[in-house]
Write an enzyme that holds these catalytic residues in place. Structure first.
Site, mmCIF file in Angstrom:
data_model
loop_
_atom_site.group_PDB
_atom_site.id
_atom_site.type_symbol
_atom_site.label_atom_id
_atom_site.label_comp_id
_atom_site.label_asym_id
_atom_site.label_seq_id
_atom_site.Cartn_x
_atom_site.Cartn_y
_atom_site.Cartn_z
ATOM 1 C CB THR A 71 -0.800 -0.157 1.118
ATOM 2 O OG1 THR A 71 -2.011 -1.068 1.208
ATOM 3 C CG2 THR A 71 -2.013 1.220 1.223
ATOM 4 C CG HIS A 200 1.658 -9.901 3.636
ATOM 5 N ND1 HIS A 200 0.526 -9.952 3.863
ATOM 6 C CD2 HIS A 200 1.826 -8.430 2.898
ATOM 7 C CE1 HIS A 200 -0.275 -8.836 3.041
ATOM 8 N NE2 HIS A 200 0.562 -8.195 2.841
ATOM 9 C CB CYS A 328 -9.414 -4.367 1.578
ATOM 10 S SG CYS A 328 -8.006 -4.882 0.723
HETATM 11 C C1 LIG Z 1 -2.599 -6.318 -5.693
HETATM 12 C C2 LIG Z 1 -2.465 -5.561 -4.277
HETATM 13 N N1 LIG Z 1 -2.036 -4.378 -4.243
HETATM 14 C C3 LIG Z 1 -1.721 -4.047 -2.839
HETATM 15 C C4 LIG Z 1 -1.887 -4.779 -1.689
HETATM 16 C C5 LIG Z 1 -1.558 -4.069 -0.329
HETATM 17 O O1 LIG Z 1 -0.305 -4.695 0.022
HETATM 18 P P1 LIG Z 1 -0.052 -4.620 1.753
HETATM 19 O O2 LIG Z 1 -1.122 -5.267 2.270
HETATM 20 O O3 LIG Z 1 1.271 -4.957 1.795
HETATM 21 O O4 LIG Z 1 -0.146 -2.921 1.831
HETATM 22 C C6 LIG Z 1 -2.514 -5.970 -1.991
HETATM 23 C C7 LIG Z 1 -2.794 -6.605 -0.786
HETATM 24 O O5 LIG Z 1 -3.838 -6.839 -0.243
HETATM 25 C C8 LIG Z 1 -2.723 -6.514 -3.194
HETATM 26 O O6 LIG Z 1 -3.337 -7.594 -3.228
#
Ligand SMILES: Cc1ncc(COP(=O)(O)O)c(C=O)c1O
Length: 382
Positions: A71, A200, A328
């Protein structure tokens, strides 16, 4: 039986990664910015990790910036490129992750950027002719398109998109969170200005990721503070996370062929078992198209039934963790914006099964027989 089929949301930490991290949670506790021996030892671990990540991606260490995850890396690429490079128009798609969509929508609301949505085909893949149209009327745009969709698995040919962007002098950011560690990335070949990773998603720790910035793409610091990350991101580094990320990516590259073969087999097997046992089953997006989708994601569309409102709950009760969309939105009542963009028929049951290296064929059998049992009980299957 407890089955984890939600590997697109997160993955289990690899014990080898934990071993690599442990010294930095225990005796190697120095602050990497300190110039004494305790600090220097830890600083060199961070720089080794940066070199490892850069080496695997065929980039230079100075092009890798560690962040708190996907993110932050997405936000940074988008905000910094719009603000620093003076871009006034951005092109994205309605099926991007919210880390991209909400960032762009916010900047659009603040009138910092005009926003165009590229058309998708009926499977949710980018209409490249429309992308070209948008670029030709808005050269020097920011293009933000993901490489692998986290919900429906659709893959985008970044080579083709990169060439289009180069033709129209556009800046290309690609959310590569779902492909990082599962496919190779060669940044000498790729034309992207920004790509990202989140540890992760490939058996590393949570809360750490990275942003790759193509040399010559000058951006402002993304966090003001100390001189960490070469003045780009102030704040004491997540040392054990960074060490874990590099180890996880190293393992992912080392074992990629075997893991891909194993996971692809599971996905193929699940498609076949579902088709054989559940009449009327179909698959959302391109997820059943093995060539054009992430091998880790299968988005299943199940027959209409009263049961469907409680489908994930029923799977959960049977010990199966799967998802209805992105993680989410799975905790709230808000439906998936990705499936919404695809106009899937509302009565059907949609479940995203996402696979990882620790999954087995027996787990697929269990998930399929659980689904069959649920629909039989409901009278949907005879
Ligand atoms: C395509 C995509 N972009 C961004 C993210 C966000 O990553 P993070 O959880 O490390 O902030 C995710 C994870 O849910 C994802 O699947």
């Amino acid at each position: 039986m407890k089955v984890f089929f939600d590997n697109a949301a997160t993955t289990r930490l690899d014990p080898e990664v934990l071993d690599a991290m442990m010294p930095f949670l225990t005796e190697q506790f120095g602050n990497p910015s300190s110039i004494h021996a305790h600090g220097r030892a830890v600083r060199s671990a961070i720089e080794r990790a940066r070199k490892t990540v850069a080496g695997l991606l065929n980039a230079a260490p100075a092009e890798i910036f560690f962040t708190s995850g996907g993110t932050e890396a997405d936000n940074t690429a988008i905000r910094s490129s719009i603000e620093t490079l003076g871009l006034t128009h951005a092109i994205t798609s309605p099926v991007e992750h919210h880390a991209v969509l909400h960032t762009l929508e916010h900047l659009h609301k603040q009138e910092k950027v005009a926003l165009s949505m590229v058309r998708l085909d009926e499977k949710g893949s980018v209409d490249l002719a429309h992308l070209q149209e948008l670029l030709s009327s808005n050269p020097r745009s920011l293009v933000s398109l993901m490489q692998g969709n986290n919900e429906i698995g659709n893959l985008l040919d970044l080579q083709v998109v990169g060439e289009l962007c180069a033709e129209y002098d556009a800046i290309l950011h690609s959310d590569t969170v779902q492909t990082m560690g599962h496919y190779t990335h060669d940044l000498q070949e790729m034309k992207a200005h920004f790509i990202v990773g989140a540890a992760h998603k490939f058996h590393g720790p949570k809360g750490v990721g990275f942003l790759y910035v193509r040399p010559g793409t000058k951006i402002e610091p993304f966090m003001f503070g100390g001189a960490q990350e070469r003045n780009m991101r102030g704040g004491t580094e997540n040392v054990y996370g960074i060490v874990g990320l590099a180890k996880a990516l190293e393992i992912a590259y080392r074992d990629m062929d075997n893991h891909r073969r194993h996971i692809e087999e599971l996905k193929k097997y699940m498609i076949a078992q579902l088709r054989a046992n559940i009449e009327g089953v179909s698959f959302n997006g391109s997820s059943a198209d093995l060539e054009n989708s992430l091998y880790t994601v299968l988005n299943v569309s199940l027959p209409s039934s009263e049961l469907n409102d409680m489908l994930l709950f029923n799977l959960d009760i049977s010990g199966i963790s799967a998802s209805g969309g992105s993680a989410c939105s799975s905790g709230s009542n808000v439906g998936s914006h990705v499936l919404g963009a695809l106009n899937v028929s509302p009565g059907r049951g949609n479940v995203r099964f996402s696979f990882g290296k620790y999954n087995t064929k027996a787990e697929v059998d269990y998930a399929v027989s659980t689904l069959v049992g649920l629909y039989e009980k409901e009278g949907v299957l005879k």
